[in-house]
Design a protein around this motif. Structure first.
Motif, PDB file in Angstrom:
ATOM      1  N   ALA A 165      76.095 -21.722  12.507  1.00  0.00           N
ATOM      2  CA  ALA A 165      75.823 -21.680  13.850  1.00  0.00           C
ATOM      3  C   ALA A 165      74.309 -22.522  13.752  1.00  0.00           C
ATOM      4  CB  ALA A 165      76.383 -21.261  14.991  1.00  0.00           C
ATOM      5  N   PHE A 166      73.871 -21.124  13.235  1.00  0.00           N
ATOM      6  CA  PHE A 166      72.268 -21.047  13.451  1.00  0.00           C
ATOM      7  C   PHE A 166      71.459 -22.401  12.818  1.00  0.00           C
ATOM      8  CE2 PHE A 166      67.789 -19.289  12.336  1.00  0.00           C
ATOM      9  CZ  PHE A 166      67.323 -19.542  12.906  1.00  0.00           C
ATOM     10  N   THR A 167      72.235 -22.175  11.069  1.00  0.00           N
ATOM     11  CA  THR A 167      71.408 -23.565  11.132  1.00  0.00           C
ATOM     12  C   THR A 167      71.587 -25.258  11.736  1.00  0.00           C
ATOM     13  OG1 THR A 167      72.359 -22.515   8.924  1.00  0.00           O
ATOM     14  CG2 THR A 167      72.359 -24.632   8.496  1.00  0.00           C
ATOM     15  N   PHE A 168      72.555 -25.031  11.984  1.00  0.00           N
ATOM     16  CA  PHE A 168      73.208 -26.424  12.708  1.00  0.00           C
ATOM     17  C   PHE A 168      72.447 -26.678  13.935  1.00  0.00           C
ATOM     18  CE2 PHE A 168      77.836 -26.338  11.300  1.00  0.00           C
ATOM     19  CZ  PHE A 168      77.291 -27.121   9.717  1.00  0.00           C
ATOM     20  N   VAL A 169      72.083 -25.365  14.971  1.00  0.00           N
ATOM     21  CA  VAL A 169      71.205 -25.957  16.156  1.00  0.00           C
ATOM     22  C   VAL A 169      69.894 -25.868  15.132  1.00  0.00           C
ATOM     23  CG1 VAL A 169      70.129 -24.362  18.087  1.00  0.00           C
ATOM     24  CG2 VAL A 169      72.760 -24.290  17.203  1.00  0.00           C
ATOM     25  N   ILE A 170      68.734 -25.580  14.536  1.00  0.00           N
ATOM     26  CA  ILE A 170      67.748 -25.354  13.793  1.00  0.00           C
ATOM     27  C   ILE A 170      67.649 -27.045  12.940  1.00  0.00           C
ATOM     28  CG2 ILE A 170      66.803 -25.751  11.347  1.00  0.00           C
ATOM     29  CD1 ILE A 170      66.756 -23.072  13.747  1.00  0.00           C
ATOM     30  N   ILE A 171      68.874 -27.787  12.663  1.00  0.00           N
ATOM     31  CA  ILE A 171      69.092 -28.659  12.600  1.00  0.00           C
ATOM     32  C   ILE A 171      69.618 -29.810  13.953  1.00  0.00           C
ATOM     33  CG2 ILE A 171      70.558 -30.680  11.512  1.00  0.00           C
ATOM     34  CD1 ILE A 171      71.327 -28.570   9.573  1.00  0.00           C
ATOM     35  N   ILE A 172      69.603 -29.387  14.879  1.00  0.00           N
ATOM     36  CA  ILE A 172      69.589 -30.029  15.778  1.00  0.00           C
ATOM     37  C   ILE A 172      68.286 -30.150  16.058  1.00  0.00           C
ATOM     38  CG2 ILE A 172      70.227 -30.143  17.817  1.00  0.00           C
ATOM     39  CD1 ILE A 172      72.383 -28.955  17.688  1.00  0.00           C
ATOM     40  N   THR A 173      67.300 -28.590  16.772  1.00  0.00           N
ATOM     41  CA  THR A 173      66.128 -28.560  16.379  1.00  0.00           C
ATOM     42  C   THR A 173      64.939 -29.856  15.573  1.00  0.00           C
ATOM     43  OG1 THR A 173      66.757 -26.423  17.437  1.00  0.00           O
ATOM     44  CG2 THR A 173      64.122 -27.685  17.612  1.00  0.00           C
ATOM     45  N   CYS A 178      78.340 -31.759  14.128  1.00  0.00           N
ATOM     46  CA  CYS A 178      78.877 -30.039  12.062  1.00  0.00           C
ATOM     47  C   CYS A 178      78.339 -28.682  13.788  1.00  0.00           C
ATOM     48  CB  CYS A 178      78.108 -29.866  11.340  1.00  0.00           C
ATOM     49  SG  CYS A 178      78.138 -31.150  10.019  1.00  0.00           S
ATOM     50  N   PHE A 179      77.789 -29.065  14.021  1.00  0.00           N
ATOM     51  CA  PHE A 179      77.879 -28.390  15.701  1.00  0.00           C
ATOM     52  C   PHE A 179      79.537 -28.105  16.931  1.00  0.00           C
ATOM     53  CE2 PHE A 179      77.100 -25.815  19.874  1.00  0.00           C
ATOM     54  CZ  PHE A 179      76.753 -24.601  19.092  1.00  0.00           C
ATOM     55  N   ASN A 180      79.428 -29.581  16.847  1.00  0.00           N
ATOM     56  CA  ASN A 180      80.793 -28.988  17.931  1.00  0.00           C
ATOM     57  C   ASN A 180      81.957 -28.531  16.780  1.00  0.00           C
ATOM     58  OD1 ASN A 180      79.536 -29.950  19.881  1.00  0.00           O
ATOM     59  ND2 ASN A 180      79.433 -32.106  19.711  1.00  0.00           N
ATOM     60  N   ILE A 181      82.006 -28.926  15.278  1.00  0.00           N
ATOM     61  CA  ILE A 181      83.056 -28.331  14.667  1.00  0.00           C
ATOM     62  C   ILE A 181      83.265 -27.370  14.783  1.00  0.00           C
ATOM     63  CG2 ILE A 181      84.121 -28.383  12.135  1.00  0.00           C
ATOM     64  CD1 ILE A 181      82.484 -31.368  11.793  1.00  0.00           C
ATOM     65  N   ILE A 182      82.201 -26.349  15.089  1.00  0.00           N
ATOM     66  CA  ILE A 182      82.988 -24.545  14.816  1.00  0.00           C
ATOM     67  C   ILE A 182      83.710 -24.394  16.828  1.00  0.00           C
ATOM     68  CG2 ILE A 182      81.345 -22.821  15.317  1.00  0.00           C
ATOM     69  CD1 ILE A 182      79.111 -24.025  13.699  1.00  0.00           C
ATOM     70  N   PRO A 183      83.125 -24.913  17.404  1.00  0.00           N
ATOM     71  CA  PRO A 183      84.550 -24.550  18.523  1.00  0.00           C
ATOM     72  C   PRO A 183      85.581 -24.517  18.520  1.00  0.00           C
ATOM     73  CG  PRO A 183      81.779 -25.145  19.530  1.00  0.00           C
ATOM     74  CD  PRO A 183      82.261 -25.751  18.177  1.00  0.00           C
ATOM     75  N   VAL A 184      85.593 -25.512  17.779  1.00  0.00           N
ATOM     76  CA  VAL A 184      86.757 -26.460  17.024  1.00  0.00           C
ATOM     77  C   VAL A 184      87.848 -25.455  16.761  1.00  0.00           C
ATOM     78  CG1 VAL A 184      88.118 -28.469  16.297  1.00  0.00           C
ATOM     79  CG2 VAL A 184      86.562 -28.628  17.909  1.00  0.00           C
ATOM     80  N   ALA A 185      86.884 -25.102  15.158  1.00  0.00           N
ATOM     81  CA  ALA A 185      87.688 -23.981  14.674  1.00  0.00           C
ATOM     82  C   ALA A 185      87.475 -22.806  15.158  1.00  0.00           C
ATOM     83  CB  ALA A 185      86.701 -24.644  13.181  1.00  0.00           C
TER      84      ALA A 185
END
Length: 147
Positions: A13-21, A38-45
């Motif tokens: 999740a931290f990696t995806f937030v860094i990619i978004i930033t 990809c970050f939105n996949i995390i809550p689904v999983a």
């Protein structure tokens, strides 16, 4: 939640937030959309996992909120920019929906006992703040061009 699973999910999740930033500050639409998708996949999983544990329908509702976000933030090669007024307006509305969803989900995680670690609530709030930044920035400067 298993500690190893929680640590791995936190790193991802931290990696995806860094990619978004990175995508926002370099104005690279592909990186921004990839990170959001990809970050939105995390809550689904995570909610699928939580639903398998306690069978509460709240988890299914949260899954149903994030699936359209995965679809709308897929990093496709869109040939539009600020010169296409309808696509630009639609992009703002999608950004607003991502902002509201992540803000509310972050507050839900931090305010209730959803069996979700607190750091994921903070990640959702950070994504909401990033979306707020992009919306404010796009409203202030009409000629922002994404690469």
């Amino acid at each position: 939640m298993y500690p190893a699973f929680e640590i791995l999910a936190t790193i991802i999740a931290f990696t995806f937030v860094i990619i978004i930033t990175y995508g926002v500050f370099t104005r690279q639409r592909d990186w921004f959309a990839l990170g959001l998708c990809c970050f939105n996949i995390i809550p689904v999983a995570g909610e699928l996992y939580n639903y398998s544990l306690d069978n509460k329908l709240l988890h299914v509702a949260i899954i149903m909120v994030f699936i359209p976000q995965i679809i709308t933030t897929l990093p496709v090669k869109a040939n539009y920019g600020s010169d296409n007024a309808s696509a630009f307006a639609l992009g703002r509305k999608i950004g607003l929906s991502v902002l509201v969803t992540n803000l509310l989900h972050g507050c839900l995680i931090l305010g209730t006992a959803l069996n979700v670690p607190r750091q994921f609530g903070y990640f959702h709030i950070v994504v909401a703040l990033i979306m707020f930044y992009t919306i404010v920035k796009s409203n202030n400067k009409e000629s922002i061009h994404w690469k």
